[in-house]
Scaffold this motif. Structure first.
Motif, PDB file in Angstrom:
ATOM      1  N   ARG A  41       0.810  -1.220   0.000  1.00 48.57           N
ATOM      2  CA  ARG A  41       0.000   0.000   0.000  1.00 48.57           C
ATOM      3  C   ARG A  41       0.848   1.276   0.000  1.00 48.57           C
ATOM      4  NH1 ARG A  41      -5.392   0.930   1.728  1.00 48.57           N
ATOM      5  NH2 ARG A  41      -5.528  -1.195   2.565  1.00 48.57           N
ATOM      6  N   ALA A  42       1.891   1.311   0.813  1.00 45.19           N
ATOM      7  CA  ALA A  42       2.703   2.523   0.948  1.00 45.19           C
ATOM      8  C   ALA A  42       3.472   2.869  -0.321  1.00 45.19           C
ATOM      9  CB  ALA A  42       3.685   2.374   2.112  1.00 45.19           C
TER      10      ALA A  42
ATOM     11  N   PHE B 154       6.823 -16.436  -2.976  1.00 41.40           N
ATOM     12  CA  PHE B 154       6.386 -15.187  -2.373  1.00 41.40           C
ATOM     13  C   PHE B 154       7.388 -14.061  -2.633  1.00 41.40           C
ATOM     14  CE2 PHE B 154       3.558 -18.094  -0.204  1.00 41.40           C
ATOM     15  CZ  PHE B 154       2.381 -17.368  -0.180  1.00 41.40           C
ATOM     16  N   PHE B 155       7.907 -14.052  -3.846  1.00 37.92           N
ATOM     17  CA  PHE B 155       8.855 -13.018  -4.281  1.00 37.92           C
ATOM     18  C   PHE B 155       8.281 -11.609  -4.175  1.00 37.92           C
ATOM     19  CE2 PHE B 155       6.237 -13.831  -7.948  1.00 37.92           C
ATOM     20  CZ  PHE B 155       6.092 -12.591  -8.558  1.00 37.92           C
TER      21      PHE B 155
ATOM     22  N   HIS C 112       9.848  -7.256  -3.549  1.00 38.53           N
ATOM     23  CA  HIS C 112       9.865  -6.310  -4.662  1.00 38.53           C
ATOM     24  C   HIS C 112       8.652  -5.373  -4.659  1.00 38.53           C
ATOM     25  CE1 HIS C 112      13.137  -8.589  -6.602  1.00 38.53           C
ATOM     26  NE2 HIS C 112      12.475  -9.673  -6.228  1.00 38.53           N
ATOM     27  N   PRO C 113       8.304  -4.769  -3.526  1.00 41.21           N
ATOM     28  CA  PRO C 113       7.090  -3.921  -3.525  1.00 41.21           C
ATOM     29  C   PRO C 113       7.196  -2.717  -4.441  1.00 41.21           C
ATOM     30  CG  PRO C 113       8.336  -3.628  -1.495  1.00 41.21           C
ATOM     31  CD  PRO C 113       8.954  -4.787  -2.207  1.00 41.21           C
ATOM     32  N   GLU C 114       8.371  -2.097  -4.508  1.00 44.21           N
ATOM     33  CA  GLU C 114       8.531  -0.920  -5.358  1.00 44.21           C
ATOM     34  C   GLU C 114       8.420  -1.290  -6.834  1.00 44.21           C
ATOM     35  OE1 GLU C 114      11.353   3.050  -5.653  1.00 44.21           O
ATOM     36  OE2 GLU C 114      11.957   1.353  -4.409  1.00 44.21           O
ATOM     37  N   LYS C 115       9.065  -2.384  -7.230  1.00 43.38           N
ATOM     38  CA  LYS C 115       8.983  -2.850  -8.610  1.00 43.38           C
ATOM     39  C   LYS C 115       7.557  -3.225  -8.956  1.00 43.38           C
ATOM     40  CE  LYS C 115      10.470  -4.472 -12.601  1.00 43.38           C
ATOM     41  NZ  LYS C 115      10.933  -3.564 -13.686  1.00 43.38           N
ATOM     42  N   LEU C 116       6.887  -3.907  -8.052  1.00 41.55           N
ATOM     43  CA  LEU C 116       5.502  -4.316  -8.290  1.00 41.55           C
ATOM     44  C   LEU C 116       4.593  -3.106  -8.459  1.00 41.55           C
ATOM     45  CD1 LEU C 116       3.460  -6.598  -8.506  1.00 41.55           C
ATOM     46  CD2 LEU C 116       3.349  -6.668  -6.002  1.00 41.55           C
ATOM     47  N   SER C 117       4.782  -2.092  -7.633  1.00 40.86           N
ATOM     48  CA  SER C 117       3.951  -0.893  -7.751  1.00 40.86           C
ATOM     49  C   SER C 117       4.197  -0.193  -9.084  1.00 40.86           C
ATOM     50  CB  SER C 117       4.227   0.068  -6.591  1.00 40.86           C
ATOM     51  OG  SER C 117       5.532   0.611  -6.662  1.00 40.86           O
TER      52      SER C 117
END
Length: 243
Positions: A26-27, A222-223, A227-232
């Protein structure tokens, strides 16, 4: 100039997950997105509802939620990981039947319908029917399950029926029911570089008449947590490239 909440993003959780499963993401999301994590019954905010055990029931439940929450002045995307990816395809198809077409579906941790899992040499059968010892071992192999759940009898006893029900959604209906689906939405497929069957990621391409992209990111099933920034960024580009 940003216009807040220009696009709705519906998120579908993995087996054993809930509407809280994507809090880590979310962030990192652009302010233009209305972040809408959904969940099927039996967990999270819907704990007091009965668990579902068929794919058809899960698809119907999710589709009803999206229809209820849709703001038709805004475009929308669907993101699903693992079980959520499988269901996202059919849910997007159901939405297309009423001419409410997602800009894109982003599917991760899953090579897509029709790709079978490797043969089990020990023939333990479907996961939702495994004995307790084999089922717990399978969860440990899968990863993504907090150790405190696996190491606590009380927490595990609470969590186990949720996992079994979700695996039943994936495994009970063995027919390849998505075979004829061809979405008008684009598809972006992601998998972890260490996942079994990641070499089949291009399988997703046959389920869309629109554009298709794929990417392998470093990690296991659960990669996404690494990688939250890449996913966003991928989600944002799936909006920009298709709007």
């Amino acid at each position: 100039m940003r216009t807040e909440h220009k696009v709705q993003l519906f998120l579908l959780h993995f087996a054993g997950g809930s509407s809280y499963s994507y809090d880590f993401l979310r962030a990192y999301m652009d302010d233009n997105f209305e972040f809408i994590p959904l969940e099927i019954p039996g967990r999270g905010k819907r704990f007091h509802e009965s668990l579902l055990a068929t794919k058809a029931a899960a698809i119907e439940d999710y589709t009803k939620q999206i229809k209820k929450l849709r703001n038709h002045r805004k475009p929308y995307l669907i993101f699903g990981h693992s079980m959520g990816a499988t269901l996202a395809l059919s849910i997007a198809y159901e939405m297309e039947k009423i001419n409410d077409i997602a800009l894109s579906i982003i599917v991760s941790g899953n090579p897509g319908p029709g790709i079978k899992e490797p043969e089990d040499p020990d023939n333990k059968g479907p996961r939702y029917l495994m004995n307790d010892a084999d089922f717990k071992a399978e969860l440990e192999i899968l990863g993504g399950i907090p150790e405190e759940i696996l190491n606590s009898d009380e927490l595990y006893d609470f969590f186990e029926p949720i996992m079994r029900a979700d695996f039943a959604i994936l495994e009970k209906e063995s027919d390849y029911s998505e075979e004829e689906i061809k979405l008008r939405s684009s598809i972006y497929a992601l998998m972890g570089s260490e996942e079994e069957r990641c070499e089949h990621i291009e399988n997703w391409k046959k389920f869309t008449k629109g554009t298709f992209e794929s990417n392998l990111l470093e990690g296991n099933h659960f990669f996404i947590h690494g990688h939250p920034e890449k996913l966003s960024t991928i989600i944002l580009n799936s909006y920009k490239d298709n709007f």
